[in-house]
Design an enzyme around this catalytic site. Sequence first.
Site, PDB file in Angstrom:
ATOM      1  N   CYS A  24       0.790  -1.237   0.000  1.00  0.00           N
ATOM      2  CA  CYS A  24       0.000   0.000   0.000  1.00  0.00           C
ATOM      3  C   CYS A  24       0.821   1.286   0.000  1.00  0.00           C
ATOM      4  CB  CYS A  24      -0.936   0.000   1.199  1.00  0.00           C
ATOM      5  SG  CYS A  24      -2.215  -1.243   1.034  1.00  0.00           S
TER       6      CYS A  24
HETATM    7  N1  LIG Z   1      -3.304  -5.271   1.609  1.00  0.00           N
HETATM    8  C1  LIG Z   1      -3.610  -4.258   2.398  1.00  0.00           C
HETATM    9  O1  LIG Z   1      -3.125  -4.153   3.520  1.00  0.00           O
HETATM   10  C2  LIG Z   1      -4.589  -3.206   1.942  1.00  0.00           C
HETATM   11  C3  LIG Z   1      -5.119  -2.321   2.902  1.00  0.00           C
HETATM   12  C4  LIG Z   1      -6.017  -1.356   2.484  1.00  0.00           C
HETATM   13  C5  LIG Z   1      -6.352  -1.245   1.135  1.00  0.00           C
HETATM   14  N2  LIG Z   1      -5.798  -2.099   0.222  1.00  0.00           N
HETATM   15  C6  LIG Z   1      -6.199  -1.965  -1.184  1.00  0.00           C
HETATM   16  O2  LIG Z   1      -7.144  -2.995  -1.461  1.00  0.00           O
HETATM   17  C7  LIG Z   1      -6.974  -3.484  -2.792  1.00  0.00           C
HETATM   18  C8  LIG Z   1      -6.698  -4.973  -2.766  1.00  0.00           C
HETATM   19  O3  LIG Z   1      -5.484  -5.185  -2.080  1.00  0.00           O
HETATM   20  P1  LIG Z   1      -4.998  -6.666  -1.671  1.00  0.00           P
HETATM   21  O4  LIG Z   1      -3.752  -6.486  -0.912  1.00  0.00           O
HETATM   22  O5  LIG Z   1      -6.128  -7.407  -1.080  1.00  0.00           O
HETATM   23  O6  LIG Z   1      -4.686  -7.251  -3.128  1.00  0.00           O
HETATM   24  P2  LIG Z   1      -4.288  -8.754  -3.532  1.00  0.00           P
HETATM   25  O7  LIG Z   1      -3.380  -8.621  -4.690  1.00  0.00           O
HETATM   26  O8  LIG Z   1      -3.862  -9.502  -2.327  1.00  0.00           O
HETATM   27  O9  LIG Z   1      -5.666  -9.384  -4.024  1.00  0.00           O
HETATM   28  C9  LIG Z   1      -6.329  -9.000  -5.176  1.00  0.00           C
HETATM   29  C10 LIG Z   1      -7.118 -10.191  -5.672  1.00  0.00           C
HETATM   30  O10 LIG Z   1      -7.905  -9.787  -6.789  1.00  0.00           O
HETATM   31  C11 LIG Z   1      -7.960 -10.854  -7.716  1.00  0.00           C
HETATM   32  N3  LIG Z   1      -8.384 -10.309  -9.017  1.00  0.00           N
HETATM   33  C12 LIG Z   1      -7.689  -9.534  -9.884  1.00  0.00           C
HETATM   34  N4  LIG Z   1      -8.459  -9.210 -10.933  1.00  0.00           N
HETATM   35  C13 LIG Z   1      -9.661  -9.778 -10.734  1.00  0.00           C
HETATM   36  C14 LIG Z   1     -10.880  -9.782 -11.441  1.00  0.00           C
HETATM   37  N5  LIG Z   1     -11.028  -9.105 -12.593  1.00  0.00           N
HETATM   38  N6  LIG Z   1     -11.904 -10.478 -10.949  1.00  0.00           N
HETATM   39  C15 LIG Z   1     -11.794 -11.155  -9.776  1.00  0.00           C
HETATM   40  N7  LIG Z   1     -10.672 -11.174  -9.036  1.00  0.00           N
HETATM   41  C16 LIG Z   1      -9.620 -10.485  -9.511  1.00  0.00           C
HETATM   42  C17 LIG Z   1      -6.563 -11.422  -7.674  1.00  0.00           C
HETATM   43  O11 LIG Z   1      -6.527 -12.740  -8.192  1.00  0.00           O
HETATM   44  C18 LIG Z   1      -6.274 -11.359  -6.179  1.00  0.00           C
HETATM   45  O12 LIG Z   1      -6.680 -12.544  -5.527  1.00  0.00           O
HETATM   46  C19 LIG Z   1      -5.861  -2.642  -3.396  1.00  0.00           C
HETATM   47  O13 LIG Z   1      -6.417  -1.549  -4.076  1.00  0.00           O
HETATM   48  C20 LIG Z   1      -5.087  -2.166  -2.185  1.00  0.00           C
HETATM   49  O14 LIG Z   1      -4.407  -0.965  -2.421  1.00  0.00           O
HETATM   50  C21 LIG Z   1      -4.947  -3.084   0.600  1.00  0.00           C
END
Ligand SMILES: NC(=O)c1ccc[n+]([C@@H]2O[C@H](COP(=O)([O-])OP(=O)(O)OC[C@H]3O[C@@H](n4cnc5c(N)ncnc54)[C@H](O)[C@@H]3O)[C@@H](O)[C@H]2O)c1
Length: 421
Positions: free
Chosen positions: A263
Amino acid sequence: MKISIVGCGYVGLVTGMGFAKLGHEVTFVDLDDRKIEAINSGKPPIFEKGIEELMEKNAGKYKATKNYESIKETDITFICVGTPSKEDGSIDLTFVRSAASETGRVLKEKDEFHVVVVKSTVIPGTTEEVVKPIIEKESGKEAFRDFGLALNPEFLREGKAVEDFFNPDRIVIGVKDERTREVLEELYSPFKCPKLITDIKTAEMIKYASNAFLATKISFANEIGNICKKLGIDVYEVFKGVGLDHRINPAFFRAGIGFGGSCLPKDVRALIAKAEELGEEPKILKAVIEVNERQPLRMIELLKRHISSLEGKTIGILGLAFKPDTDDVRESRAIPIVKKLLKEGAKVIAYDPKAMNNFSKIFPQIEYAGTGQEVIDRSDAVLIVTEWEEFEELNYRGKIVIDGRRIKKAREALVYEGVCW
Ligand SMILES: NC(=O)c1ccc[n+]([C@@H]2O[C@H](COP(=O)([O-])OP(=O)(O)OC[C@H]3O[C@@H](n4cnc5c(N)ncnc54)[C@H](O)[C@@H]3O)[C@@H](O)[C@H]2O)c1
């Protein structure tokens, strides 16, 4: 309510399982077969404290599928896909666009009102200027009339994500239409924290401003820490004193080797790119990134005070995850450190309790040890990169240790250098 979660990463999985525990019926949608299988067999596809127990206890209340069609049977869809950086630092909306278009295609076949909530971190303007037109085009429907659209940023911390889901500091909901606002207010009614209802763009910016400020606090602490190191002052004592000021708050002042993770680095870069696109020069944000990029390499500079040539030397790395209690190595400070060590001709042996598998996909050429003690015993010098609690149990005697994360026990080493203290 019936809730669908698109994207089952750290955010999607924790959010969905949290809602399942609160009594909702949850459908997870992802493109990754491995994740779908794992969730359907009650096993978390990622390491996150408390998630396995949550999955066990709520078995029967959730299912996972690759088929977007199943979101038709739900009332709300949360888009939780990744929003990585492009080469130039700007936000890559590929996953958001495809999630929006798949969702839109399904909504075309649905007569009832459906609420779409973007939970992914997206640059201000994205929900209304990118997501909305895609869903409208694919569904042939009109946003805020035929379907609801909202932005609900996520503030969870990896490693404490489950705890954060149930005890948030605040909930921010960016909405435009009354019906969507009511649905989300009802969904979040069990949470007693402050709830801030704003317009969509403001909610998008709250997430970026929060992350940019947290990143700024860390780079600021590191800059002060670098000065303290030269002056022989303990920067942790300094920030204890600083943090006692209620206007400041003590969190995020742990000086060390900087921030990584999925992030802070990418969100600050995306905000810089957006600001520049708007003709602004974001000087503070740029300096935050610059300090953060230099900081891990200070460990190598300190190491070279004790071993001038690293050629052929075995350097141990304790910790590969970007922070403790996660297996996530995205933008981990271990990456630039290992890269630099290999460039200098060192042999690298590393250990991490959870992240070795993920790290070995980036660096298959280094050696991975079975325990932290093995790393210490077999190295000419040790760099502590992540503050896993178990590193407080190791025996550092007789070694050169460069500590990037303030492990107390490491002070018993023959040579001990803290990066900012
Ligand atoms: N990880 C954190 O601590 C955190 C905290 C707050 C906000 N965020 C935000 O949340 C969002 C997700 O982060 P994350 O860490 O969970 O990401 P991640 O990469 O762990 O997970 C994303 C998931 O989305 C799936 N995906 C991608 N394209 C897809 C589609 N078209 N249809 C269905 N599934 C699909 C991927 O296979 C993956 O499993 C980001 O925008 C991130 O900035 C993350």
